[in-house]
Design a protein around this motif. Structure first.
Motif: not given
Length: 230
Positions: A7-8, A99-100, A142-146
């Motif tokens: 999910l973005i 993903i944010f 999992l998460s990722l801040f971009s």
């Protein structure tokens, strides 16, 4: 990785922006890997960022004094949150990776994205008072801040007036994602894309493409205060 669901959550008004280019690369690369990719384009969706009484369908738990946290918790338990919140929660529930993608505003995420966090990650769904951090209800994700910045990398380093960029990440990564039990990958930061050459911007996009190719092999960061403030 084939079969993974991503999910973005995207918060930028302009598809032709640098953030828009990063989003496009993410969707293309992860889809190419066999991932199922869903995008919540908050501005395009006209997502409501305000946490209000409208998020609860039907009668309130306590009609005498409105408490958003209590009311959404009770509404979640009885299945009476508003349709838009439920739809986003379903996307989160199904995702292996969140993903944010956003531009940094005033040392923080844009208000529309913060509103998504406030309204979607309610008690009972994302956490409980006795089930937080490593015990949070969204374990296994999992998460990722971009994100992009207006200032250069040098401006966001220790000893400068802005301070280390990791200080800014503390409330986002630790206070939200880790609190909900989500493991956090190293953030991806594109510093001052509006202020660099076209060649440098292309290098930034290429670096993101290359990182995505091996993203599933990465280990989460150490979710401790030391990672942010050492």
């Amino acid at each position: 990785m084939a079969g993974k669901k991503v999910l973005i959550v995207y918060a930028h008004q302009e598809p032709k922006s640098f953030n828009g280019s990063l989003l496009k690369i993410t969707v293309e690369e992860l889809t190419k890997q066999g991932c199922s990719v869903t995008v919540s384009d908050l501005y395009a969706m006209q997502f409501e960022p305000r946490a209000t009484r409208n998020d609860i369908v039907g009668p309130l738990h306590n009609s005498e004094a409105f408490n958003y946290g209590v009311e959404t918790w009770e509404a979640y338990k009885r299945g009476s949150l508003s349709k838009d919140v439920v739809e986003e929660q379903k996307k989160v529930q199904e995702a292996d990776l969140l993903i944010f993608q956003f531009p940094l505003f005033w040392f923080n995420m844009p208000a529309i994205l913060k509103g998504w966090m406030d309204r979607v990650l309610v008690q009972g769904f994302a956490y409980d008072l006795s089930k937080a951090y490593d015990g949070g209800l969204l374990q296994g994700k999992l998460s990722l801040f971009s994100f992009t910045t207006g200032g250069s990398q040098e401006m966001y380093s220790k000893g400068t007036i802005s301070g280390d960029i990791r200080y800014i990440l503390w409330p986002m990564q630790h206070g939200i994602m880790h609190f909900c039990g989500v493991k956090v990958l190293e953030p991806h930061i594109c510093y001052a894309p509006a202020c660099v050459s076209e060649e440098k911007r292309k290098e930034m996009l290429t670096a993101w493409t290359q990182r995505l190719k091996t993203l599933w092999k990465e280990e989460p960061i150490d979710c401790s205060p030391e990672w942010y403030f050492k």
